[in-house]
Design an enzyme around this catalytic site. Structure first.
Site, PDB file in Angstrom:
ATOM      1  CG  ASP A 144      -1.672   1.216   1.478  1.00  0.00           C
ATOM      2  OD1 ASP A 144      -1.805   2.000   0.519  1.00  0.00           O
ATOM      3  OD2 ASP A 144      -2.153   1.412   2.618  1.00  0.00           O
ATOM      4  CG  ASN A 171      -2.889   5.320  -1.224  1.00  0.00           C
ATOM      5  OD1 ASN A 171      -2.939   4.228  -0.625  1.00  0.00           O
ATOM      6  ND2 ASN A 171      -3.812   5.695  -2.085  1.00  0.00           N
ATOM      7  CG  ASP A 196      -5.818   3.343   0.575  1.00  0.00           C
ATOM      8  OD1 ASP A 196      -4.948   2.425   0.621  1.00  0.00           O
ATOM      9  OD2 ASP A 196      -6.435   3.628  -0.467  1.00  0.00           O
ATOM     10  CG  ASP A 216      -7.025 -12.623 -13.118  1.00  0.00           C
ATOM     11  OD1 ASP A 216      -7.823 -13.265 -13.825  1.00  0.00           O
ATOM     12  OD2 ASP A 216      -6.555 -13.046 -12.050  1.00  0.00           O
ATOM     13  CG  ASP A 231     -11.492 -15.411 -13.373  1.00  0.00           C
ATOM     14  OD1 ASP A 231     -10.817 -15.948 -12.493  1.00  0.00           O
ATOM     15  OD2 ASP A 231     -12.725 -15.188 -13.250  1.00  0.00           O
ATOM     16  CD  GLU A 290      -9.571 -20.159 -12.396  1.00  0.00           C
ATOM     17  OE1 GLU A 290      -9.571 -20.424 -11.192  1.00  0.00           O
ATOM     18  OE2 GLU A 290     -10.457 -19.468 -12.926  1.00  0.00           O
ATOM     19  CG  HIS A 337      -5.770 -15.556  -6.031  1.00  0.00           C
ATOM     20  ND1 HIS A 337      -5.337 -16.141  -7.204  1.00  0.00           N
ATOM     21  CD2 HIS A 337      -7.050 -15.199  -6.257  1.00  0.00           C
ATOM     22  CE1 HIS A 337      -6.317 -16.117  -8.085  1.00  0.00           C
ATOM     23  NE2 HIS A 337      -7.369 -15.548  -7.540  1.00  0.00           N
ATOM     24  CG  ASP A 338      -8.727 -18.769  -6.383  1.00  0.00           C
ATOM     25  OD1 ASP A 338      -9.039 -17.692  -5.849  1.00  0.00           O
ATOM     26  OD2 ASP A 338      -8.842 -18.970  -7.608  1.00  0.00           O
TER      27      ASP A 338
HETATM   28  C1  NOJ Z   1     -11.101 -17.725 -10.245  1.00  0.00           C
HETATM   29  C2  NOJ Z   1     -10.352 -16.724  -9.439  1.00  0.00           C
HETATM   30  O1  NOJ Z   1      -9.033 -17.158  -9.274  1.00  0.00           O
HETATM   31  C3  NOJ Z   1     -11.098 -16.577  -8.135  1.00  0.00           C
HETATM   32  O2  NOJ Z   1     -10.378 -15.825  -7.196  1.00  0.00           O
HETATM   33  C4  NOJ Z   1     -12.450 -15.970  -8.424  1.00  0.00           C
HETATM   34  O3  NOJ Z   1     -13.214 -15.920  -7.237  1.00  0.00           O
HETATM   35  C5  NOJ Z   1     -13.214 -16.805  -9.463  1.00  0.00           C
HETATM   36  N1  NOJ Z   1     -12.404 -17.196 -10.567  1.00  0.00           N
HETATM   37  C6  NOJ Z   1     -14.370 -16.015 -10.008  1.00  0.00           C
HETATM   38  O4  NOJ Z   1     -13.910 -14.976 -10.820  1.00  0.00           O
END
Ligand code: NOJ
Length: 573
Positions: free
Chosen positions: A25, A27, A29, A102, A208, A266, A344-345
């Site tokens: 970050d 700035n 916030d 993305d 995505d 993906e 990140h999932d």
């Molecule tokens: C896959 C993404 O990696 C995930 O973070 C997202 O919630 C779903 N697609 C829906 O866009």
């Protein structure tokens, strides 16, 4: 367009995943931003990264942190401006780093002007951009059109606000209506967006949720067994269907083939190597590479609410089988496979397959195996310093992730206690992959002067941070830097890129042993996934050690004695 000087072909790149909200970050916030990424590009360059996938940063109500886009052409103000975006690209390119963004093309936000128009005026053009269907009249009232479950626990249908019986389809949150790719003008809208960014100089896209572009347009019920709420997740109805290939073919023909760009789909939804080859084969494939999820969950943690902690451990043979299957079934027909431990999932790789009690050893092992694998490796931000899962004790602590929030509601409705749910989410929630990056040991891990959406992990104060690790010659960070450098050396890269990969001792339950053979030379990796001492018989002759997470090795009478998470990368013949 800005100047681009890439030192190596993309097949040899080392990738890094940035979740912008949590990275840096600039700035104050409490939200990571593009200027923050710009400030850290030198750090990434120094680490050896030359390909970055940045999760979405476009205008969004942030129901799913940016995967719910309300304007494709504008950077969300909390992340910065369109000028910041261009500046980020320019700086990355001046450092020889590729940036892929993305591209969320399966759904929009329900606050996107298209959707707003569609529900305001059902006869508008925009109404054809989405899937609207009448609900079913039952004695309980009006019910959704079918029994499909969304990926975020609830029904895949939500009633149109103000309507008595019309529903729209959403495979993710209800604030993310799916767009209708079977409608050609909608496809053109997405092609235009893609051209816009390629013209601006982005190096490509992480696409995505592409598996879901085609749906069963009969919208008939799934015949799979339903859950207690009458719903069922059935990918056969909305993943990797024939239409998807047709849509992506058109995307390639009209857009992608006109640019020098890199596309990684993906392709979850249980895609098989064979299906993925239709997408990514090097002769007439539609995109460059496709992520699968087969190696992300080989530890029994997925949907493990009813499992005890002892049942969560790395299934090493399953992991090996998955790596081998993807290699054997695709290698000769693709240019590369993208690989990561987790993104990140998912939970953090260290917690998923390593062990926090052996943070250094196990993360170094995971870094070594990832970087000395076939394909294009992607580290999730913070893997290089050994970030691990959260230790939260309330379900509410996970609410910054909509999928966890919905899962909490579902699990509570099934009678699970809050402490049980929190314990389970600590090992499975996507929150783990979205914690503030740990830059130093100050408050909020130096990510921001303010607390972010997710609380910083207290282990940042115990040395798990960039600043402290930079000073420690034995740190995970310095090891990662070295590993990337070694991977890039021509004498090693040639094995990874052109050698033939195979397993050594497939049946060993704790050790992932494998090798790349090229012109009768071998690059071998022996990696223990166990916290106990384990033994590994090895009948070739080790020559040069390339990378090792211990200072010496114990190899007597053709047997390696491997200490916890020991990993040796070496040449042998
Ligand atoms: C896959 C993404 O990696 C995930 O973070 C997202 O919630 C779903 N697609 C829906 O866009």
């Amino acid at each position: 367009m800005n100047e681009r000087h890439f030192l190596s072909p993309w097949q040899e790149a080392t990738g890094y995943i940035i979740y912008p909200d949590a990275f840096y970050d600039s700035n104050g916030d409490g939200v990571g931003d593009l200027q923050g990424i710009i400030q850290k590009l030198d750090y990434l360059h120094d680490l050896g990264i030359d390909l970055i996938w940045i999760c979405p940063f476009f205008a969004s109500p942030m129901d799913d942190n940016g995967y719910d886009v309300s304007s494709y052409y504008d950077v969300d103000p909390r992340f910065g401006s369109n000028e910041d975006f261009q500046a980020m690209l320019d700086k990355a390119h001046s450092l020889g780093i590729r940036i892929i963004i993305d591209f969320v093309l399966n759904h929009t936000s329900d606050e996107h002007p298209w959707f707003k128009k569609a529900i305001e005026d059902p006869s508008s053009e925009e109404a054809s951009y989405y899937y609207f269907l009448k609900g079913r009249r039952t004695e309980k009232g009006i019910e959704p059109p079918n029994n499909w479950r969304s990926y975020f626990s609830e029904s895949a249908w939500n009633k149109v606000p103000g309507s008595e019986d019309t529903f729209y389809l959403h495979l993710f949150s209800k604030k993310m209506p799916d767009v209708n790719w079977s409608y050609p003008p909608l496809r053109e809208k997405y092609f235009e967006i893609a051209r816009h960014y390629l013209d601006m100089g982005v190096d490509g896209f992480r696409l995505d949720a592409i598996s879901h572009l085609g749906k069963d347009l009969s919208f008939s019920d799934s015949s799979l067994p339903v859950g207690p709420d009458g719903l069922v997740l059935d990918p056969s109805k909305y993943a990797n269907r024939e239409d998807m290939y047709q849509y992506l073919g058109e995307f390639k023909e009209k857009v992608l083939s006109h640019y020098d760009c890199l596309t990684i789909g993906e392709a979850g939804g249980g895609i098989s190597p064979k299906q993925s080859l239709r997408l990514t084969n090097k002769y007439n494939g539609l995109i460059n590479m496709a992520f699968n999820f087969d190696t992300a969950w080989c530890n029994g943690a997925f949907a493990s609410i009813d499992r005890k902690d002892e049942e969560i451990y790395t299934r090493v043979i399953e992991l090996k089988d998955n790596f081998k299957k993807w290699y054997d079934e695709t290698r000769k027909d693709v240019e590369a496979l993208p690989i990561y431990w987790t993104d990140h999932d998912h939970p953090r790789a260290l917690s998923q397959y390593g062990n926090v009690e052996y943070r250094k050893q196990s993360m170094k092992m995971l870094i070594s195996t990832l970087l000395f694998s076939y394909g294009v490796p992607f580290m999730l931000y913070g893997d290089e310093i050994g970030m691990s899962n959260v230790q939260f004790d309330k379900p509410e602590d996970f609410y910054a992730d909509i999928s966890s929030k919905n899962e909490v509601a579902y699990l509570r409705s099934q009678g699970y206690s809050d402490s049980h749910i929190a314990h389970y989410l600590c090992r499975t929630s996507r929150i783990n992959g979205r914690q503030p990056m740990q830059w130093n040991s100050s408050d909020n891990a130096g990510f921001s002067i303010k607390e972010g959406r997710v609380k910083a992990n207290p282990n940042a104060k115990e040395g798990v941070n960039v600043l402290d690790e930079e000073k420690d010659p034995d740190s995970i960070l310095n090891f990662t830097k070295l590993a990337i450098k070694l991977r890039k050396r021509e004498e090693n890269m040639r094995f990874l890129r052109y050698g033939h990969y195979d397993l050594y001792d497939h049946n060993h339950p704790d050790v992932y042993g494998y090798f790349f053979e090229l012109n009768e030379e071998k690059l071998v990796v022996i990696a223990s996934f166990s916290k106990h001492t384990t033994y590994f018989s090895f009948h070739w002759r080790p020559t040069d050690v390339i990378l090792h997470n211990y200072d010496d090795f114990i190899y007597i009478d053709h047997v390696f004695t491997l200490r916890p998470f020991e990993c040796i990368v070496m040449k042998a013949y």
